[in-house]
Design an enzyme around this catalytic site. Sequence first.
Site, short mmCIF file in Angstrom:
data_model
loop_
_atom_site.label_atom_id
_atom_site.label_comp_id
_atom_site.label_asym_id
_atom_site.label_seq_id
_atom_site.Cartn_x
_atom_site.Cartn_y
_atom_site.Cartn_z
N ASN A 32 0.76 -1.13 -0.17
CA ASN A 32 0.23 0.22 -0.05
C ASN A 32 0.72 1.33 -0.03
O ASN A 32 0.38 2.32 0.00
CB ASN A 32 -0.95 0.10 1.08
CG ASN A 32 -0.18 0.13 2.58
OD1 ASN A 32 1.01 0.08 2.55
ND2 ASN A 32 -0.95 0.29 3.67
N LEU A 61 -8.28 -9.47 0.10
CA LEU A 61 -7.27 -9.54 -0.83
C LEU A 61 -7.88 -9.94 -2.15
O LEU A 61 -8.61 -10.88 -2.36
CB LEU A 61 -6.36 -10.48 -0.52
CG LEU A 61 -5.48 -10.14 0.73
CD1 LEU A 61 -4.61 -11.22 1.34
CD2 LEU A 61 -4.77 -9.08 0.45
N ARG A 106 -6.21 -21.15 1.56
CA ARG A 106 -6.84 -21.64 0.43
C ARG A 106 -6.10 -22.36 -0.48
O ARG A 106 -6.51 -23.06 -1.36
CB ARG A 106 -7.59 -20.21 -0.05
CG ARG A 106 -8.94 -20.39 -0.60
CD ARG A 106 -9.69 -19.09 -0.73
NE ARG A 106 -8.91 -17.91 -1.20
CZ ARG A 106 -8.86 -16.87 -0.46
NH1 ARG A 106 -9.45 -16.63 0.77
NH2 ARG A 106 -8.36 -15.76 -0.88
N TYR A 145 3.56 -2.11 17.79
CA TYR A 145 4.40 -2.93 17.05
C TYR A 145 4.60 -4.23 17.68
O TYR A 145 4.53 -5.22 17.20
CB TYR A 145 5.70 -2.18 16.69
CG TYR A 145 6.71 -2.86 15.84
CD1 TYR A 145 6.13 -3.17 14.37
CD2 TYR A 145 7.81 -3.40 16.01
CE1 TYR A 145 7.17 -3.85 13.71
CE2 TYR A 145 8.76 -4.19 15.35
CZ TYR A 145 8.44 -4.24 13.96
OH TYR A 145 9.29 -4.91 13.31
N LYS A 149 2.99 -7.99 16.54
CA LYS A 149 3.80 -8.96 16.07
C LYS A 149 3.73 -10.27 16.98
O LYS A 149 3.61 -11.46 16.46
CB LYS A 149 5.49 -8.65 15.88
CG LYS A 149 5.84 -7.56 14.94
CD LYS A 149 5.62 -8.36 13.40
CE LYS A 149 6.01 -7.28 12.33
NZ LYS A 149 6.03 -7.69 11.02
N1 LIG Z 1 14.37 -4.16 8.73
C1 LIG Z 1 14.58 -4.56 9.91
O1 LIG Z 1 15.62 -4.33 10.70
C2 LIG Z 1 13.48 -5.51 10.49
C3 LIG Z 1 13.66 -5.98 11.90
C4 LIG Z 1 12.77 -7.01 12.30
C5 LIG Z 1 11.67 -7.20 11.63
N2 LIG Z 1 11.28 -6.54 10.41
C6 LIG Z 1 10.16 -6.85 9.68
O2 LIG Z 1 10.42 -7.07 8.18
C7 LIG Z 1 9.25 -6.71 7.52
C8 LIG Z 1 9.97 -5.53 6.49
O3 LIG Z 1 10.55 -4.48 7.08
P1 LIG Z 1 11.30 -3.44 6.36
O4 LIG Z 1 12.52 -2.99 7.12
O5 LIG Z 1 11.42 -3.70 4.86
O6 LIG Z 1 10.22 -2.14 6.44
P2 LIG Z 1 9.44 -1.31 5.23
O7 LIG Z 1 8.77 -0.17 6.00
O8 LIG Z 1 10.57 -0.93 4.36
O9 LIG Z 1 8.61 -2.17 4.46
C9 LIG Z 1 7.37 -2.52 4.87
C10 LIG Z 1 6.60 -2.81 3.70
O10 LIG Z 1 4.99 -2.96 4.05
C11 LIG Z 1 4.13 -2.14 3.10
N3 LIG Z 1 2.65 -1.92 4.08
C12 LIG Z 1 2.67 -1.49 5.40
N4 LIG Z 1 1.34 -1.69 5.78
C13 LIG Z 1 0.95 -2.54 4.72
C14 LIG Z 1 -0.39 -2.91 4.50
N5 LIG Z 1 -1.55 -2.64 5.31
N6 LIG Z 1 -0.72 -3.20 3.22
C15 LIG Z 1 0.10 -3.54 2.10
N7 LIG Z 1 1.51 -3.05 2.41
C16 LIG Z 1 1.84 -2.61 3.72
C17 LIG Z 1 5.03 -0.80 3.54
O11 LIG Z 1 4.27 0.05 2.33
C18 LIG Z 1 6.41 -1.28 2.99
O12 LIG Z 1 6.40 -1.16 1.61
C19 LIG Z 1 8.38 -5.92 8.56
O13 LIG Z 1 7.15 -6.78 8.97
C20 LIG Z 1 9.13 -5.71 9.72
O14 LIG Z 1 8.37 -5.73 10.90
C21 LIG Z 1 12.11 -5.75 10.00
#
Ligand SMILES: NC(=O)c1ccc[n+]([C@@H]2O[C@H](COP(=O)([O-])OP(=O)(O)OC[C@H]3O[C@@H](n4cnc5c(N)ncnc54)[C@H](O)[C@@H]3O)[C@@H](O)[C@H]2O)c1
Length: 325
Positions: A32, A61, A106, A145, A149
């Site tokens: 999004n 979806l 599904r 957050y 999770k």
């Molecule tokens: N980068 C890190 O260090 C890290 C650490 C722990 C966990 N994570 C997890 O990994 C995942 C990705 O993290 P990231 O660092 O790439 O963050 P990011 O913010 O770059 O990516 C998250 C993506 O999710 C999309 N998004 C958010 N809500 C949405 C929704 N309702 N529908 C569709 N898309 C949606 C955002 O637009 C974005 O593109 C996350 O779930 C995060 O919790 C990342």
Amino acid sequence: MRVVVSGGCGFLGSHLCEALLRRGDQVCCLDNFSSGRASNVAHLLSEPGFVCTPSDVTQQLRVNVDVDAVVHLASPASPLDYARHPLETLAVGSRGTENLLRLAVRHQARFVLASTSEVYGDPAVHPQDEDYWGHVNPVGPRSVYDEAKRFAEALTMAYRRSQGADTGIVRIFNTYGPRMRADDGRVVSTFVSQALDGEALTVFGDGSQTRSLCYVDDLIRGLLAMVDTDLPGPFNLGNPSERTVRELAELVLRLTGSDGGLRFLPLPVDDPVRRRPVITRAREGLGWSPRVPVEAGLRRTVAWFAAQSDTSVRPPAHSPVGRSS
Ligand SMILES: NC(=O)c1ccc[n+]([C@@H]2O[C@H](COP(=O)([O-])OP(=O)(O)OC[C@H]3O[C@@H](n4cnc5c(N)ncnc54)[C@H](O)[C@@H]3O)[C@@H](O)[C@H]2O)c1
């Protein structure tokens, strides 16, 4: 394989889409664009196996193709992002996770949840293995957050136990690399962009708190291994090499040649003091361990940030909710 990647336009998601395509999989990316960018996947749009559909995964979806695996990465992920979007963070961890679990069931597809080291909260044990249940403040500023999770993990296990879903959970520790946003408030992106601007690097507290940083290529190898197995996890994915925030700041100053120095600010509420993953389970179960040393990964990250022509996005000087993710 045909793989649905939610959050595929984000930092990790875009690298995962790229890696899946590179090995011959087809990718349906759902995003999004709340914290992701279309530009992160622009170079993939001409690939025949790649489709990017603007989609909020908390809503209904629409995926009209066969699916072999679903990787759920969608969520605000940096403390600044989830402080700005608390309700959306809870929604994507709960409704969004359930929508994607239903999609996987599904299609009898593998479902992989990107969870986080934040489920351990401000850990009372160190280092953290997967049997530690965590130390989370359920009403603190980071709780939207952390608890989203934790709920997503519980939901994933409930679908596995009650619906026979083929699920896997990875707990990702701080990961860094190209395509982080300069204004996401995370420690590496903030330090690197401040250093490249010749500004002082903002260090919270006295900088003695530690972080364990994993380079993005290593993390993506771990995610692929999780897609390919049928093990449930949870698996910690992170680099156990632990450094103080002050050491990281000094390393970034050295790698960028910046003489901007350090500026110390008060420690934010609930900022974790120490974080280091135990990765024995991932080593044994997935055959995974990180390979890229912090200095090498930071060099590549600095080079990428330096090459960006868009210097309009600047990190805020100070994030009140910390920057551990
Ligand atoms: N980068 C890190 O260090 C890290 C650490 C722990 C966990 N994570 C997890 O990994 C995942 C990705 O993290 P990231 O660092 O790439 O963050 P990011 O913010 O770059 O990516 C998250 C993506 O999710 C999309 N998004 C958010 N809500 C949405 C929704 N309702 N529908 C569709 N898309 C949606 C955002 O637009 C974005 O593109 C996350 O779930 C995060 O919790 C990342």
